[in-house]
Design a protein around this motif. Structure first.
Motif, PDB file in Angstrom:
ATOM      1  N   VAL A 156      40.329  38.432  37.339  1.00 58.34           N
ATOM      2  CA  VAL A 156      40.579  37.891  38.674  1.00 58.34           C
ATOM      3  C   VAL A 156      41.403  38.891  39.489  1.00 58.34           C
ATOM      4  O   VAL A 156      41.110  39.140  40.658  1.00 58.34           O
ATOM      5  CB  VAL A 156      41.272  36.512  38.583  1.00 58.34           C
ATOM      6  N   ARG A 157      42.413  39.478  38.878  1.00 60.38           N
ATOM      7  CA  ARG A 157      43.252  40.477  39.566  1.00 60.38           C
ATOM      8  C   ARG A 157      42.398  41.635  40.080  1.00 60.38           C
ATOM      9  O   ARG A 157      42.583  42.098  41.209  1.00 60.38           O
ATOM     10  CB  ARG A 157      44.324  40.999  38.610  1.00 60.38           C
ATOM     11  N   ALA A 158      41.464  42.094  39.259  1.00 59.06           N
ATOM     12  CA  ALA A 158      40.619  43.231  39.636  1.00 59.06           C
ATOM     13  C   ALA A 158      39.532  42.854  40.639  1.00 59.06           C
ATOM     14  O   ALA A 158      39.106  43.698  41.431  1.00 59.06           O
ATOM     15  CB  ALA A 158      39.976  43.831  38.387  1.00 59.06           C
ATOM     16  N   GLY A 159      39.097  41.597  40.610  1.00 59.63           N
ATOM     17  CA  GLY A 159      37.928  41.223  41.396  1.00 59.63           C
ATOM     18  C   GLY A 159      38.174  40.559  42.724  1.00 59.63           C
ATOM     19  O   GLY A 159      37.267  40.462  43.547  1.00 59.63           O
ATOM     20  N   VAL A 160      39.381  40.075  42.968  1.00 57.80           N
ATOM     21  CA  VAL A 160      39.657  39.344  44.212  1.00 57.80           C
ATOM     22  C   VAL A 160      40.443  40.239  45.169  1.00 57.80           C
ATOM     23  O   VAL A 160      41.513  40.735  44.835  1.00 57.80           O
ATOM     24  CB  VAL A 160      40.448  38.045  43.924  1.00 57.80           C
ATOM     25  N   ALA A 176      33.027  39.556  35.508  1.00 50.21           N
ATOM     26  CA  ALA A 176      33.607  39.503  34.159  1.00 50.21           C
ATOM     27  C   ALA A 176      32.584  39.142  33.098  1.00 50.21           C
ATOM     28  O   ALA A 176      32.820  39.392  31.910  1.00 50.21           O
ATOM     29  CB  ALA A 176      34.758  38.494  34.138  1.00 50.21           C
ATOM     30  N   ARG A 177      31.454  38.593  33.498  1.00 47.06           N
ATOM     31  CA  ARG A 177      30.389  38.262  32.544  1.00 47.06           C
ATOM     32  C   ARG A 177      29.750  39.513  31.965  1.00 47.06           C
ATOM     33  O   ARG A 177      29.181  39.467  30.888  1.00 47.06           O
ATOM     34  CB  ARG A 177      29.293  37.426  33.210  1.00 47.06           C
ATOM     35  N   GLY A 178      29.836  40.616  32.684  1.00 47.84           N
ATOM     36  CA  GLY A 178      29.198  41.838  32.233  1.00 47.84           C
ATOM     37  C   GLY A 178      27.734  41.877  32.634  1.00 47.84           C
ATOM     38  O   GLY A 178      27.173  40.906  33.135  1.00 47.84           O
ATOM     39  N   ALA A 179      27.111  43.017  32.381  1.00 51.86           N
ATOM     40  CA  ALA A 179      25.693  43.200  32.688  1.00 51.86           C
ATOM     41  C   ALA A 179      24.854  42.446  31.659  1.00 51.86           C
ATOM     42  O   ALA A 179      25.347  42.102  30.576  1.00 51.86           O
ATOM     43  CB  ALA A 179      25.354  44.688  32.670  1.00 51.86           C
ATOM     44  N   PRO A 180      23.592  42.187  31.971  1.00 49.39           N
ATOM     45  CA  PRO A 180      22.733  41.511  30.991  1.00 49.39           C
ATOM     46  C   PRO A 180      22.759  42.236  29.641  1.00 49.39           C
ATOM     47  O   PRO A 180      22.651  43.454  29.574  1.00 49.39           O
ATOM     48  CB  PRO A 180      21.346  41.575  31.630  1.00 49.39           C
ATOM     49  N   GLY A 181      22.963  41.466  28.591  1.00 48.70           N
ATOM     50  CA  GLY A 181      23.017  42.021  27.248  1.00 48.70           C
ATOM     51  C   GLY A 181      24.394  42.474  26.808  1.00 48.70           C
ATOM     52  O   GLY A 181      24.602  42.799  25.641  1.00 48.70           O
ATOM     53  N   GLU A 182      25.370  42.501  27.738  1.00 48.86           N
ATOM     54  CA  GLU A 182      26.740  42.883  27.392  1.00 48.86           C
ATOM     55  C   GLU A 182      27.577  41.644  27.102  1.00 48.86           C
ATOM     56  O   GLU A 182      27.293  40.562  27.606  1.00 48.86           O
ATOM     57  CB  GLU A 182      27.402  43.637  28.543  1.00 48.86           C
ATOM     58  N   PRO A 214      34.620  39.164  49.347  1.00 52.55           N
ATOM     59  CA  PRO A 214      35.617  39.966  48.643  1.00 52.55           C
ATOM     60  C   PRO A 214      36.737  39.142  48.001  1.00 52.55           C
ATOM     61  O   PRO A 214      37.321  39.557  47.005  1.00 52.55           O
ATOM     62  CB  PRO A 214      36.177  40.893  49.722  1.00 52.55           C
ATOM     63  N   ALA A 215      37.037  37.957  48.529  1.00 51.36           N
ATOM     64  CA  ALA A 215      38.103  37.127  47.979  1.00 51.36           C
ATOM     65  C   ALA A 215      37.574  36.076  46.997  1.00 51.36           C
ATOM     66  O   ALA A 215      38.345  35.291  46.461  1.00 51.36           O
ATOM     67  CB  ALA A 215      38.865  36.430  49.104  1.00 51.36           C
ATOM     68  N   SER A 216      36.274  36.073  46.734  1.00 49.64           N
ATOM     69  CA  SER A 216      35.639  35.035  45.931  1.00 49.64           C
ATOM     70  C   SER A 216      36.023  35.098  44.454  1.00 49.64           C
ATOM     71  O   SER A 216      35.761  36.096  43.769  1.00 49.64           O
ATOM     72  CB  SER A 216      34.117  35.141  46.059  1.00 49.64           C
ATOM     73  N   LEU A 217      36.617  34.024  43.962  1.00 51.65           N
ATOM     74  CA  LEU A 217      36.883  33.903  42.532  1.00 51.65           C
ATOM     75  C   LEU A 217      35.571  33.835  41.755  1.00 51.65           C
ATOM     76  O   LEU A 217      35.458  34.403  40.666  1.00 51.65           O
ATOM     77  CB  LEU A 217      37.726  32.658  42.254  1.00 51.65           C
ATOM     78  N   LYS A 218      34.564  33.156  42.290  1.00 49.51           N
ATOM     79  CA  LYS A 218      33.256  33.065  41.625  1.00 49.51           C
ATOM     80  C   LYS A 218      32.676  34.457  41.415  1.00 49.51           C
ATOM     81  O   LYS A 218      32.175  34.769  40.330  1.00 49.51           O
ATOM     82  CB  LYS A 218      32.308  32.190  42.449  1.00 49.51           C
ATOM     83  N   ALA A 219      32.756  35.308  42.413  1.00 49.73           N
ATOM     84  CA  ALA A 219      32.239  36.676  42.273  1.00 49.73           C
ATOM     85  C   ALA A 219      33.015  37.451  41.207  1.00 49.73           C
ATOM     86  O   ALA A 219      32.422  38.210  40.428  1.00 49.73           O
ATOM     87  CB  ALA A 219      32.294  37.400  43.613  1.00 49.73           C
ATOM     88  N   ALA A 220      34.332  37.253  41.138  1.00 52.23           N
ATOM     89  CA  ALA A 220      35.140  37.926  40.114  1.00 52.23           C
ATOM     90  C   ALA A 220      34.727  37.479  38.719  1.00 52.23           C
ATOM     91  O   ALA A 220      34.637  38.294  37.789  1.00 52.23           O
ATOM     92  CB  ALA A 220      36.625  37.650  40.353  1.00 52.23           C
ATOM     93  N   PHE A 221      34.463  36.189  38.551  1.00 53.86           N
ATOM     94  CA  PHE A 221      34.016  35.694  37.245  1.00 53.86           C
ATOM     95  C   PHE A 221      32.630  36.203  36.892  1.00 53.86           C
ATOM     96  O   PHE A 221      32.349  36.497  35.728  1.00 53.86           O
ATOM     97  CB  PHE A 221      34.061  34.162  37.203  1.00 53.86           C
ATOM     98  N   GLU A 222      31.753  36.323  37.882  1.00 55.64           N
ATOM     99  CA  GLU A 222      30.411  36.864  37.613  1.00 55.64           C
ATOM    100  C   GLU A 222      30.504  38.309  37.129  1.00 55.64           C
ATOM    101  O   GLU A 222      29.784  38.713  36.228  1.00 55.64           O
ATOM    102  CB  GLU A 222      29.530  36.750  38.856  1.00 55.64           C
TER     103      GLU A 222
END
Length: 150
Positions: free
Chosen positions: A14-18, A101-107, A91-99
Motif C-alpha cells: 500500500v505504501r508503494a502503490g498509493v 501486489a498480486r504480481g503478474a500472471p503465474g507469479e 493514483p490514490a486507489s488502494l484497489k490498484a495497489a492491491f492488484e
C-alpha cells in the motif's frame, strides 16, 4: 503462511502503490494497529484464519480487516481523500495497489509470500475513534491464500 510477514508486506504494498494528491503528504502505513495515528493512515487490524482449505495442509486462508483513516480536521476534504483511496482506479486507489501486489500472471503475491491476495470489499465508511480522536475512514476486507505448511 506466517502472519507477521504477510501483514508487513500488505503495508509495504500500500505504501508503494498509493500516491495521494499534492499537498496531502504520504499515506502512513503499518502492518499493525498503531498507538497513534498520523492521518492519512492505513493499517492492518484484525485477522481471521481458515486452516486446511485444501487437503494435506495445502492451503490456508487469511482474512484481514484493514482500516484507512483519512483525517479529522475538515470532514469534506477528508472524505474526498478517502473517496480517492476507495476508488477502483487512479493514483490514490488502494484497489490498484492491491492488484499490483498480486504480481503478474503465474507469479506469487506479496513478493512470494502468498499464492494470491484480493481486496474483496470496502465496508464501514464512517467516523472511527482511535486513541481518543475521531477520523473519517473505512474498513477493507482482504483475502490472502497460501501454503499452509509454511
Amino acid at each position: 503462511m506466517q502472519i507477521s510477514p504477510i501483514k508487513d508486506a500488505i503495508a509495504d504494498a500500500v505504501r508503494a502503490g498509493v500516491v495521494l494528491p499534492a499537498g496531502i503528504g504520504k499515506l502512513t502505513c503499518s502492518g499493525y494497529v498503531p498507538d497513534a495515528v498520523v492521518a492519512p493512515c492505513f493499517f492492518v487490524a484484525e485477522v481471521d484464519v481458515n486452516y486446511d482449505q485444501t487437503m494435506g495442509r495445502g492451503t490456508d486462508e487469511l482474512l484481514f480487516t484493514c482500516r484507512v483513516l483519512a483525517g479529522r480536521a475538515d470532514d469534506r476534504s477528508a472524505q474526498r481523500i478517502l473517496d480517492g483511496m476507495l476508488s477502483g482506479a487512479g493514483p490514490a486507489s488502494l484497489k490498484a495497489a492491491f492488484e499490483t501486489a498480486r504480481g503478474a500472471p503465474g507469479e506469487l503475491a506479496l513478493g512470494g509470500l502468498a499464492d494470491d491476495i484480493h481486496l474483496q470489499r470496502v465496508q464501514g465508511y464512517r467516523w472511527y475513534e482511535h486513541a481518543g480522536a475521531s477520523y473519517v475512514g473505512a474498513e477493507l476486507a482482504v483475502r490472502v491464500i497460501g501454503d499452509g505448511r509454511t
